[in-house]
Design an enzyme around this catalytic site. Structure first.
Site, PDB file in Angstrom:
ATOM      1  N   ASP A 106     -48.616  67.059 115.644  1.00 27.16           N
ATOM      2  CA  ASP A 106     -49.891  67.794 115.618  1.00 27.16           C
ATOM      3  C   ASP A 106     -50.720  67.601 116.900  1.00 27.16           C
ATOM      4  O   ASP A 106     -51.208  66.495 117.170  1.00 27.16           O
ATOM      5  CB  ASP A 106     -50.737  67.359 114.419  1.00 27.16           C
ATOM      6  CG  ASP A 106     -49.980  67.441 113.091  1.00 27.16           C
ATOM      7  OD1 ASP A 106     -48.770  67.154 113.080  1.00 27.16           O
ATOM      8  OD2 ASP A 106     -50.613  67.754 112.084  1.00 27.16           O
ATOM      9  N   HIS A 161     -55.151  73.849 108.160  1.00 27.15           N
ATOM     10  CA  HIS A 161     -56.252  74.196 109.069  1.00 27.15           C
ATOM     11  C   HIS A 161     -56.039  75.512 109.816  1.00 27.15           C
ATOM     12  O   HIS A 161     -56.867  75.877 110.656  1.00 27.15           O
ATOM     13  CB  HIS A 161     -56.493  73.068 110.079  1.00 27.15           C
ATOM     14  CG  HIS A 161     -57.215  71.896 109.483  1.00 27.15           C
ATOM     15  ND1 HIS A 161     -58.536  71.954 109.093  1.00 27.15           N
ATOM     16  CD2 HIS A 161     -56.790  70.650 109.178  1.00 27.15           C
ATOM     17  CE1 HIS A 161     -58.905  70.785 108.588  1.00 27.15           C
ATOM     18  NE2 HIS A 161     -57.853  69.979 108.618  1.00 27.15           N
TER      19      HIS A 161
HETATM   20 FE   LIG Z   1     -53.165  69.517 108.356  1.00 23.67          FE
END
Ligand SMILES: [Fe+2]
Length: 271
Positions: free
Chosen positions: A19, A79
């Site tokens: 991420d 998100h």
């Molecule tokens: Fe996430």
């Protein structure tokens, strides 16, 4: 490089970057990816980019910025919906190399499966799924994977799944469930790297979480003082991406493109 044509027994190398968090995460990808490419010669580079925009969501210009670094496909997660511009981007780009989790209910913009060809001519699929434990509920990721795998062309042997989920149990379970049908089940979302990378018995590379590419002098990427204050006060707080101890985390997977089975997985952490 001797040849760009696929060879029957050549190993395919896949670099999956964890991420990417805000500007520090994007910066370290730009700074370190050229060296990683030089060192490991990945055929395919993947990354989760759902927190690339100041720690929450991603915008169309940032999608382009990250793809320009050599990342072939960006995955995401819960998100993905944080920045409103991304809705129309996902709607307008039916061939988008930005994925959202495939198991959102029907009607969500975008899609969760990409089928492409590596720069060395090897066909591959990337699937993005989201967990349902301690995270917003979605359709069943296990059955969604079944359905999407059933629709893949037989010659697409390299199949990488980003399972964006919170609970370690759910991630481990999906790894076992898909072993023998995919090249890798790669966990994202918690921003904390796990030390359980392995090749499952039927050839799926597995890791519960890649960890994040972003500032580790933080609470999972966010300024630590504001998170501590929120835990103390239980009041709404303004969260900003932290700055210090920026690291790039990911894994390097090697796989046999003729079978789709992974032969190795190893963690990469650099700063
Ligand atoms: Fe996430």
């Amino acid at each position: 490089m001797a040849s760009l044509s696929p060879r029957a027994h050549r190993t395919m190398k896949i670099l999956f970057i964890g991420d990417i968090i805000g500007h520090p995460g994007r910066r370290i990808v730009k700074d370190l990816l050229p060296g990683l490419v030089e060192e490991h010669h990945p055929d395919l580079i993947l990354a989760n980019g759902e927190n690339a925009a100041a720690g929450f969501g991603i915008t169309p210009p940032l999608v382009e910025e990250l793809l320009d670094t050599g990342i072939a496909v960006l995955t995401s997660g819960n998100h993905i919906w944080d920045k409103k511009d991304i809705y129309s981007y996902l709607d307008d780009h039916s061939d988008s190399r930005l994925l959202r989790p495939a198991n959102y209910p029907q009607g969500a913009p975008g899609r969760g499966l990409y089928v492409g060809k590596s720069r060395t001519g090897i066909r591959y699929a990337v699937m993005n799924l989201q967990g349902r434990v301690f995270i917003s509920p979605t359709d069943c990721p296990f059955r969604t994977a079944d359905n999407l795998l059933a629709g893949l062309p037989a010659d697409v042997k390299i199949r990488i799944v980003d399972f964006h989920a919170e609970a370690t149990s759910e991630k481990v379970a999906l790894g076992w469930y898909l072993d023998g049908r995919v090249t890798g089940v790669i966990g994202t979302h918690t921003h904390i790297p796990t030390a359980d990378e392995t090749i499952l018995p039927q050839g799926a590379a597995y890791i519960t979480d890649l960890g994040m590419t972003g500032p580790y002098d933080s609470v999972i990427g966010i300024d630590k003082q504001s998170v501590i204050e929120k835990f103390l006060s239980q009041m709404p707080a303004r969260f900003e991406v932290a700055k210090g101890d920026v690291r790039l985390n990911g894994v390097l997977i090697e796989a046999d493109p003729s079978t789709g089975r992974a032969t190795s997985i190893r963690r990469i952490m650099c700063k």
